[in-house]
Design a protein around this motif. Structure first.
Motif, mmCIF file in Angstrom:
data_model
loop_
_atom_site.group_PDB
_atom_site.id
_atom_site.type_symbol
_atom_site.label_atom_id
_atom_site.label_comp_id
_atom_site.label_asym_id
_atom_site.label_seq_id
_atom_site.Cartn_x
_atom_site.Cartn_y
_atom_site.Cartn_z
ATOM 1 N N PHE A 9 0.837 -1.193 0.000
ATOM 2 C CA PHE A 9 0.000 0.000 0.000
ATOM 3 C C PHE A 9 0.877 1.250 0.000
ATOM 4 C CE2 PHE A 9 -2.820 -3.069 2.353
ATOM 5 C CZ PHE A 9 -3.739 -3.223 1.326
ATOM 6 N N GLY A 10 0.392 2.279 -0.689
ATOM 7 C CA GLY A 10 1.175 3.504 -0.734
ATOM 8 C C GLY A 10 0.858 4.348 -1.948
ATOM 9 N N PRO A 11 1.838 5.103 -2.454
ATOM 10 C CA PRO A 11 1.608 6.045 -3.554
ATOM 11 C C PRO A 11 1.364 5.337 -4.876
ATOM 12 C CG PRO A 11 3.939 5.916 -3.050
ATOM 13 C CD PRO A 11 3.248 5.120 -1.983
ATOM 14 N N ALA A 12 1.017 6.138 -5.870
ATOM 15 C CA ALA A 12 0.708 5.596 -7.193
ATOM 16 C C ALA A 12 1.873 4.806 -7.776
ATOM 17 C CB ALA A 12 0.316 6.739 -8.133
ATOM 18 N N GLU A 13 3.092 5.199 -7.426
ATOM 19 C CA GLU A 13 4.278 4.509 -7.951
ATOM 20 C C GLU A 13 4.320 3.038 -7.547
ATOM 21 O OE1 GLU A 13 4.676 8.627 -8.493
ATOM 22 O OE2 GLU A 13 4.250 7.539 -6.626
ATOM 23 N N ASN A 14 3.532 2.650 -6.566
ATOM 24 C CA ASN A 14 3.504 1.250 -6.144
ATOM 25 C C ASN A 14 2.734 0.359 -7.110
ATOM 26 O OD1 ASN A 14 4.835 2.234 -3.940
ATOM 27 N ND2 ASN A 14 3.487 1.321 -2.407
ATOM 28 N N LEU A 15 2.056 0.960 -8.065
ATOM 29 C CA LEU A 15 1.370 0.182 -9.089
ATOM 30 C C LEU A 15 2.381 -0.226 -10.158
ATOM 31 C CD1 LEU A 15 -1.805 2.420 -9.532
ATOM 32 C CD2 LEU A 15 -1.689 0.232 -8.331
ATOM 33 N N SER A 16 2.540 -1.524 -10.357
ATOM 34 C CA SER A 16 3.553 -2.000 -11.302
ATOM 35 C C SER A 16 2.912 -2.841 -12.408
ATOM 36 C CB SER A 16 4.626 -2.823 -10.583
ATOM 37 O OG SER A 16 4.055 -3.943 -9.925
ATOM 38 N N TYR A 17 3.460 -2.686 -13.604
ATOM 39 C CA TYR A 17 2.990 -3.406 -14.785
ATOM 40 C C TYR A 17 3.790 -4.685 -14.892
ATOM 41 C CZ TYR A 17 1.817 -4.030 -19.786
ATOM 42 O OH TYR A 17 1.384 -4.507 -20.998
#
Length: 326
Positions: A9-17
């Motif tokens: 959990f955290g900022p948008a940068e934690n979303l990975s492709y």
């Protein structure tokens, strides 16, 4: 397949492709080759670890997203073969898995997409359109109505402006900044006002020429809502369905005794009625779009840029419904 995954959990940068295993449809389910996945403001709060309306805690890693449109390419046990190859749209409910090239859901959640709608428009209507249909149940639109709609450049606001205009109302649409205000004007509002400019309520009063607002459709709250309620005349109504000015996680709506009504999810569902109120509203939304009465505004991002889509949504740099496309 490729999907967006959240490992912490955290900022948008934690979303990975990432590349992950294809999901398998279980009994009574279909697998959809996703052409468009909806992004909701709630997704940004869930990404940061908020529980939101979910009945169970989010288990990591997870693939976010709950709205998808695409083509059925695989069937689970017990699903009629006629679904194979159909263009469909579905809200996944509380289940995650939308930000992906493939998504699985119960066939009972699936609607065939009308021939004249593209995937992005369909995914906008299955979530945002459904909410719009829930809200307008409580509004009394007509030639004598004056509707004030904050956040009128957003995915939901765009649809509310169109619906109110179709019903004959005078519509005042509010948005932040000249670019969004121009979009509201182009979308059909009788008056488009930048609420970031000082004295904007006086501009509304001058335009109305002595008429008062009869209804405020408010998903913003805060100071904007306070000024909006002051535009209401006797018997005017303040319909509250959110308070984005306070953020997804904080604050509360601006409420005025005897004027404000909270028309949030459960209230909308009771009003819709029927054996499945959610599907009632979904079908209404798709029908309005198929008939050309409602046209959702869409802002598209590649699936791989889900983090950028989240950042844009959180910083109010989007117009219309945010959609990811694999």
């Amino acid at each position: 397949m490729h999907a967006i995954r959240l490992h912490a959990f955290g900022p948008a940068e934690n979303l990975s492709y990432e590349e992950v295993a294809d999901p398998l449809p279980g009994p009574g389910q279909v697998r959809i080759a996703v052409a468009a996945a909806g992004v909701h403001l709630l997704d940004t709060a869930l990404r940061e670890g908020e529980q939101g309306p979910l009945p169970e805690p989010i288990r990591l890693p997870t693939v976010p997203g709950r709205e998808v449109a695409g083509v059925v390419e695989s069937l689970g046990e017990g699903v009629a073969g006629l679904w194979l190859g159909r263009r469909v749209v579905a809200h996944l409910g509380f289940a995650p898995g939308g930000y992906a090239e493939l998504a699985v859901t119960d066939v009972d959640r699936v609607h065939e997409i009308p021939a004249n709608l593209d995937f992005a428009a369909a995914v906008a209507m299955i979530g945002t359109g459904r909410t719009a249909m829930g809200i307008v149940q409580f509004a009394e639109f007509g030639p004598d109505a004056v509707a004030v709609i904050p956040a009128a450049a957003g995915g939901l606001g765009t649809l509310l402006v169109q619906y109110a205009k179709n019903a004959g109302a005078t519509v005042v649409g509010l948005a932040g900044g000249p670019e969004k205000t121009a979009r509201v004007a182009a979308g059909g509002a009788d008056l488009a006002v930048d609420y970031k400019q000082p004295g904007w309520p006086d501009k509304v009063r001058a335009h109305l020429g002595g008429r008062a607002a009869t209804v405020v459709l408010d998903g913003v709250g805060g100071e904007v809502a306070r000024h909006c309620t002051q535009l209401l005349g006797p018997g005017g109504r303040h319909l509250v369905f959110g308070w984005s000015a306070a953020g997804v996680r904080g604050g509360g709506p601006h409420l005025v005794d005897g004027v404000s009504e909270q028309v949030l999810g459960p209230v909308m569902m009771r009003k819709a009625g029927g054996p499945n109120p959610v599907q009632t509203l979904e079908l209404r939304a798709l029908a309005e779009a198929a008939a050309g009465r409602l046209t959702p505004a869409v802002q598209r991002f590649p699936l791989a840029e889900a983090a950028a889509a989240h950042r844009a949504l959180e910083t109010r740099k989007t117009t219309g419904k945010v959609v990811l496309e694999p």
